[in-house]
Design a protein around this motif. Structure first.
Motif, PDB file in Angstrom:
ATOM      1  N   GLY A  76       7.717   6.750  -4.816  1.00 22.56           N
ATOM      2  CA  GLY A  76       8.694   6.329  -5.808  1.00 22.56           C
ATOM      3  C   GLY A  76       8.738   4.822  -5.941  1.00 22.56           C
ATOM      4  N   MET A  77       9.556   4.351  -6.901  1.00 22.31           N
ATOM      5  CA  MET A  77       9.741   2.907  -7.099  1.00 22.31           C
ATOM      6  C   MET A  77      11.203   2.646  -7.429  1.00 22.31           C
ATOM      7  SD  MET A  77       7.404   0.591  -6.726  1.00 22.31           S
ATOM      8  CE  MET A  77       7.908  -0.653  -7.884  1.00 22.31           C
ATOM      9  N   LYS A  78      12.093   3.102  -6.534  1.00 28.32           N
ATOM     10  CA  LYS A  78      13.524   2.982  -6.796  1.00 28.32           C
ATOM     11  C   LYS A  78      14.220   2.094  -5.768  1.00 28.32           C
ATOM     12  CE  LYS A  78      16.958   4.723  -9.404  1.00 28.32           C
ATOM     13  NZ  LYS A  78      18.023   3.818  -9.004  1.00 28.32           N
ATOM     14  N   THR A  79      13.599   1.896  -4.621  1.00 30.07           N
ATOM     15  CA  THR A  79      14.226   1.117  -3.555  1.00 30.07           C
ATOM     16  C   THR A  79      13.315  -0.021  -3.121  1.00 30.07           C
ATOM     17  OG1 THR A  79      13.307   2.413  -1.721  1.00 30.07           O
ATOM     18  CG2 THR A  79      15.345   3.233  -2.727  1.00 30.07           C
ATOM     19  N   LEU A  80      13.900  -0.971  -2.410  1.00 33.13           N
ATOM     20  CA  LEU A  80      13.136  -2.109  -1.910  1.00 33.13           C
ATOM     21  C   LEU A  80      12.069  -1.644  -0.913  1.00 33.13           C
ATOM     22  CD1 LEU A  80      13.141  -5.194  -2.259  1.00 33.13           C
ATOM     23  CD2 LEU A  80      14.613  -5.339  -0.250  1.00 33.13           C
ATOM     24  N   ALA A  81      12.434  -0.677  -0.072  1.00 30.92           N
ATOM     25  CA  ALA A  81      11.480  -0.153   0.907  1.00 30.92           C
ATOM     26  C   ALA A  81      10.295   0.505   0.214  1.00 30.92           C
ATOM     27  CB  ALA A  81      12.176   0.839   1.834  1.00 30.92           C
ATOM     28  N   GLU A  82      10.557   1.233  -0.878  1.00 35.06           N
ATOM     29  CA  GLU A  82       9.466   1.887  -1.604  1.00 35.06           C
ATOM     30  C   GLU A  82       8.516   0.861  -2.220  1.00 35.06           C
ATOM     31  OE1 GLU A  82      10.966   6.131  -3.316  1.00 35.06           O
ATOM     32  OE2 GLU A  82      12.046   4.375  -4.033  1.00 35.06           O
ATOM     33  N   ALA A  83       9.072  -0.210  -2.789  1.00 37.07           N
ATOM     34  CA  ALA A  83       8.227  -1.236  -3.403  1.00 37.07           C
ATOM     35  C   ALA A  83       7.324  -1.888  -2.362  1.00 37.07           C
ATOM     36  CB  ALA A  83       9.094  -2.286  -4.091  1.00 37.07           C
ATOM     37  N   ALA A  84       7.904  -2.228  -1.206  1.00 42.01           N
ATOM     38  CA  ALA A  84       7.116  -2.844  -0.136  1.00 42.01           C
ATOM     39  C   ALA A  84       6.066  -1.859   0.390  1.00 42.01           C
ATOM     40  CB  ALA A  84       8.033  -3.298   0.994  1.00 42.01           C
ATOM     41  N   TYR A  85       6.451  -0.593   0.471  1.00 42.48           N
ATOM     42  CA  TYR A  85       5.531   0.424   0.975  1.00 42.48           C
ATOM     43  C   TYR A  85       4.371   0.646   0.006  1.00 42.48           C
ATOM     44  CZ  TYR A  85       3.959   4.661   3.310  1.00 42.48           C
ATOM     45  OH  TYR A  85       3.201   5.582   3.978  1.00 42.48           O
ATOM     46  N   VAL A  86       4.685   0.715  -1.298  1.00 44.99           N
ATOM     47  CA  VAL A  86       3.643   0.924  -2.303  1.00 44.99           C
ATOM     48  C   VAL A  86       2.636  -0.228  -2.276  1.00 44.99           C
ATOM     49  CG1 VAL A  86       3.213   0.910  -4.796  1.00 44.99           C
ATOM     50  CG2 VAL A  86       4.913   2.450  -3.838  1.00 44.99           C
ATOM     51  N   ARG A  87       3.126  -1.452  -2.119  1.00 47.79           N
ATOM     52  CA  ARG A  87       2.212  -2.599  -2.026  1.00 47.79           C
ATOM     53  C   ARG A  87       1.263  -2.431  -0.837  1.00 47.79           C
ATOM     54  NH1 ARG A  87       0.822  -7.741  -2.928  1.00 47.79           N
ATOM     55  NH2 ARG A  87       0.481  -9.103  -1.140  1.00 47.79           N
ATOM     56  N   ASP A  88       1.815  -2.099   0.324  1.00 49.75           N
ATOM     57  CA  ASP A  88       0.975  -1.866   1.505  1.00 49.75           C
ATOM     58  C   ASP A  88      -0.057  -0.776   1.235  1.00 49.75           C
ATOM     59  OD1 ASP A  88       2.487  -2.339   4.786  1.00 49.75           O
ATOM     60  OD2 ASP A  88       1.889  -3.768   3.256  1.00 49.75           O
ATOM     61  N   HIS A  89       0.400   0.291   0.592  1.00 50.93           N
ATOM     62  CA  HIS A  89      -0.479   1.427   0.345  1.00 50.93           C
ATOM     63  C   HIS A  89      -1.629   1.045  -0.577  1.00 50.93           C
ATOM     64  CE1 HIS A  89      -1.826   5.500  -0.567  1.00 50.93           C
ATOM     65  NE2 HIS A  89      -1.771   5.151  -1.842  1.00 50.93           N
ATOM     66  N   VAL A  90      -1.333   0.348  -1.666  1.00 49.21           N
ATOM     67  CA  VAL A  90      -2.374  -0.024  -2.635  1.00 49.21           C
ATOM     68  C   VAL A  90      -3.409  -0.936  -1.976  1.00 49.21           C
ATOM     69  CG1 VAL A  90      -2.830  -1.323  -4.755  1.00 49.21           C
ATOM     70  CG2 VAL A  90      -0.957   0.328  -4.684  1.00 49.21           C
ATOM     71  N   ILE A  91      -2.940  -1.921  -1.213  1.00 53.15           N
ATOM     72  CA  ILE A  91      -3.880  -2.825  -0.540  1.00 53.15           C
ATOM     73  C   ILE A  91      -4.705  -2.066   0.498  1.00 53.15           C
ATOM     74  CG2 ILE A  91      -4.067  -4.859   0.947  1.00 53.15           C
ATOM     75  CD1 ILE A  91      -1.605  -5.976  -0.463  1.00 53.15           C
ATOM     76  N   SER A  92      -4.083  -1.108   1.172  1.00 51.01           N
ATOM     77  CA  SER A  92      -4.823  -0.320   2.163  1.00 51.01           C
ATOM     78  C   SER A  92      -5.925   0.499   1.502  1.00 51.01           C
ATOM     79  CB  SER A  92      -3.880   0.597   2.951  1.00 51.01           C
ATOM     80  OG  SER A  92      -3.430   1.682   2.159  1.00 51.01           O
ATOM     81  N   GLN A  93      -5.697   0.950   0.248  1.00 49.50           N
ATOM     82  CA  GLN A  93      -6.752   1.690  -0.458  1.00 49.50           C
ATOM     83  C   GLN A  93      -7.944   0.786  -0.749  1.00 49.50           C
ATOM     84  OE1 GLN A  93      -6.283   5.087  -0.611  1.00 49.50           O
ATOM     85  NE2 GLN A  93      -4.514   4.298   0.519  1.00 49.50           N
ATOM     86  N   LEU A  94      -7.669  -0.473  -1.080  1.00 45.34           N
ATOM     87  CA  LEU A  94      -8.755  -1.427  -1.285  1.00 45.34           C
ATOM     88  C   LEU A  94      -9.537  -1.646   0.015  1.00 45.34           C
ATOM     89  CD1 LEU A  94      -6.882  -4.113  -3.432  1.00 45.34           C
ATOM     90  CD2 LEU A  94      -8.387  -2.293  -4.267  1.00 45.34           C
ATOM     91  N   ASP A  95      -8.794  -1.812   1.114  1.00 41.00           N
ATOM     92  CA  ASP A  95      -9.436  -2.030   2.413  1.00 41.00           C
ATOM     93  C   ASP A  95     -10.301  -0.829   2.807  1.00 41.00           C
ATOM     94  OD1 ASP A  95      -8.285  -4.513   2.692  1.00 41.00           O
ATOM     95  OD2 ASP A  95      -6.613  -3.809   3.920  1.00 41.00           O
ATOM     96  N   LEU A  96      -9.734   0.379   2.641  1.00 44.08           N
ATOM     97  CA  LEU A  96     -10.458   1.584   3.052  1.00 44.08           C
ATOM     98  C   LEU A  96     -11.668   1.843   2.166  1.00 44.08           C
ATOM     99  CD1 LEU A  96      -7.346   3.802   3.799  1.00 44.08           C
ATOM    100  CD2 LEU A  96      -9.032   3.039   5.480  1.00 44.08           C
TER     101      LEU A  96
END
Length: 460
Positions: free
Chosen positions: A132-152
């Motif tokens: 989701g993209m409704k909370t601050l934690a979700e936004a920070a988590y989504v950023r981590d996730h997207v960058i991790s996909q690039l790394d992987l």
């Protein structure tokens, strides 16, 4: 000795509506005139419109989380938790604290501003595999996730895995979904300079929505302009399409297409907080039905506003029109409700809420934006200046304004970075982990809970 009990004002929710209400109460009420209590899981106000820029790393999370304890007049008692039920007859709000303890909070006046939650549907795999993209934690988590996909993807030698990790699907063509797609696509595009092993053709962003056009509130011309900007960047836009099934490694669209992906971001609208259903009062599409003064008919001392209330829109000529769930309405309703609570305390007449919409702004990142301030259609740099100027001026404190402006300047000069903060850790967290919509009570459960606590109380 006689003890004088001050009236108890309970505000539920620390969004735009709740915080504006509390701040105005603190300014206009004498310290001995009433006690003010705020129920919120976090002691900050989140500036939601800038959440996509946190997800893309343009802004830091702290810059849009405005502390509630910085006010010079701060005297509000904060209960760290969420309201899960309200007994209107007993005048008790049931609160679940952040440690899962359930407490009863009595009140004389209650202001209900719990906001909204992400709207989901009964789609197989959705809550288990979507972000989701409704909370601050979700936004920070989504950023981590997207960058991790690039790394992987960069580290993988499997062409199939690499392709799947570099495809991203966003559902929802409203402001949140469109801005999230635009900002994150810019992030992944900029990443190509840092990931030389990645084929630029493999990075694909899909934005889908069941509606026939993106952001219909903008009108046909600006809506088409936004689509052209996104398509020019290579974003695949599919309208009249939604999700049929979501899995861990692929998503099936309703038109039959199957997209291999590890990233599904769900922004397909919001619904009023389930708290409103615990009152047993009339609702309009889940939003509590209130008067133009934002009072609940038949219940003294009960006010509701923001995303969770169907406040009549006096500025519209259409019969039955209600105010849209936007920040500009919520913040202004918060101030008006505070005035009406004070008027009730002082036996003065209440005033209805009336506000003419100031327009809409959509920041697509970089120099791209579309805006419609006061009905004037803007594109490009003028629209970007209006969008960022509006958001910057709407931030409540000078500290927040300084942080956001500094972040914008640093990003413009230094560009993006691709640092994962570690929020993702080793356990995945999806949509179901951030919004606990299964904790709310039914009206019968609220009454039974309050009655049971009353029986358990020691006799005077």
């Amino acid at each position: 000795m006689d003890t004088v009990t001050r009236p108890r004002i309970l505000v539920v929710g620390a969004g735009f509506a709740g915080v504006e209400c509390v701040r105005r109460l603190e300014r206009k009420l004498a310290p001995d005139e009433a006690d003010v209590t705020l129920v919120t899981p976090y002691s900050y106000q989140l500036y939601l419109p800038l959440l996509p820029q946190v997800a893309s790393g343009v802004l830091t999370p702290q810059s849009i989380a405005v502390s509630l304890r910085r006010s010079r007049r701060y005297r509000t008692r904060i209960i760290p938790g969420g309201a899960i039920g309200v007994d209107l007859k007993a005048k008790v709000c049931v609160v679940q604290t952040i440690t899962d303890k359930v407490v009863d909070e009595p009140y004389d006046y209650i202001v209900l501003a719990p906001g909204s939650v992400t709207r989901t549907f009964d789609i197989p795999g959705l809550i288990d595999h979507a972000y989701g993209m409704k909370t601050l934690a979700e936004a920070a988590y989504v950023r981590d996730h997207v960058i991790s996909q690039l790394d992987l993807a960069d580290a993988s030698d499997d062409p199939g895995e690499r392709a799947a990790r570099l495809q991203f699907v966003v559902v929802g063509g409203g402001y949140a979904g469109t801005e999230t797609t635009a900002c994150l696509q810019r992030l992944t595009h900029a990443a190509l300079r840092r990931y030389p092993r990645l084929d630029p053709a493999l990075i694909k962003w899909h934005l889908i929505d069941i509606a026939p056009q993106l952001m219909p509130e903008l009108g046909d011309k600006l809506g088409r302009s936004a689509q052209q900007i996104l398509r020019r960047r290579g974003i695949d836009i599919s309208l009249g399409v939604s999700i049929a099934k979501a899995g861990a490694r692929e998503v099936t669209f309703t038109d039959g297409r199957v997209v291999p992906t590890h990233t599904l971001i769900w922004t397909a609208g919001v619904v009023a907080s389930p708290l409103m259903a615990t009152l047993g009062a009339d609702t309009v599409r889940g939003r509590l039905a209130v008067t133009a003064e934002m009072t609940l008919p038949g219940h003294d001392g009960v006010f509701a506003l923001g995303d969770a209330a169907a406040v009549p829109d006096r500025a519209e000529h259409e019969e039955g029109a209600v105010c849209p769930p936007t920040a500009q309405h919520a913040s202004r309703q918060g101030r008006q409700v505070a005035d009406n609570v004070i008027a009730t305390l002082r036996n003065q007449p209440l005033s209805p809420y009336v506000h003419h919409d100031l327009g809409l702004v959509v920041d697509l990142g970089g120099r791209d934006a579309v805006s419609k301030p006061l009905g004037v259609e803007l594109r490009g740099l003028p629209a970007q200046a209006v969008a960022r100027g509006y958001h910057w001026s709407a931030l409540r404190t000078n500290v927040a304004k300084t942080r956001v402006l500094t972040n914008w300047l640093l990003n413009a000069i230094g560009g993006d970075d691709f640092v994962r903060t570690g929020f993702q850790a080793r356990r995945p967290a999806k949509l179901k982990d951030f919004e606990y919509t299964n904790t709310y009570l039914t009206p019968d459960q609220v009454r039974a809970h309050v009655a049971g606590r009353a029986l358990d109380s020691p006799a005077d």
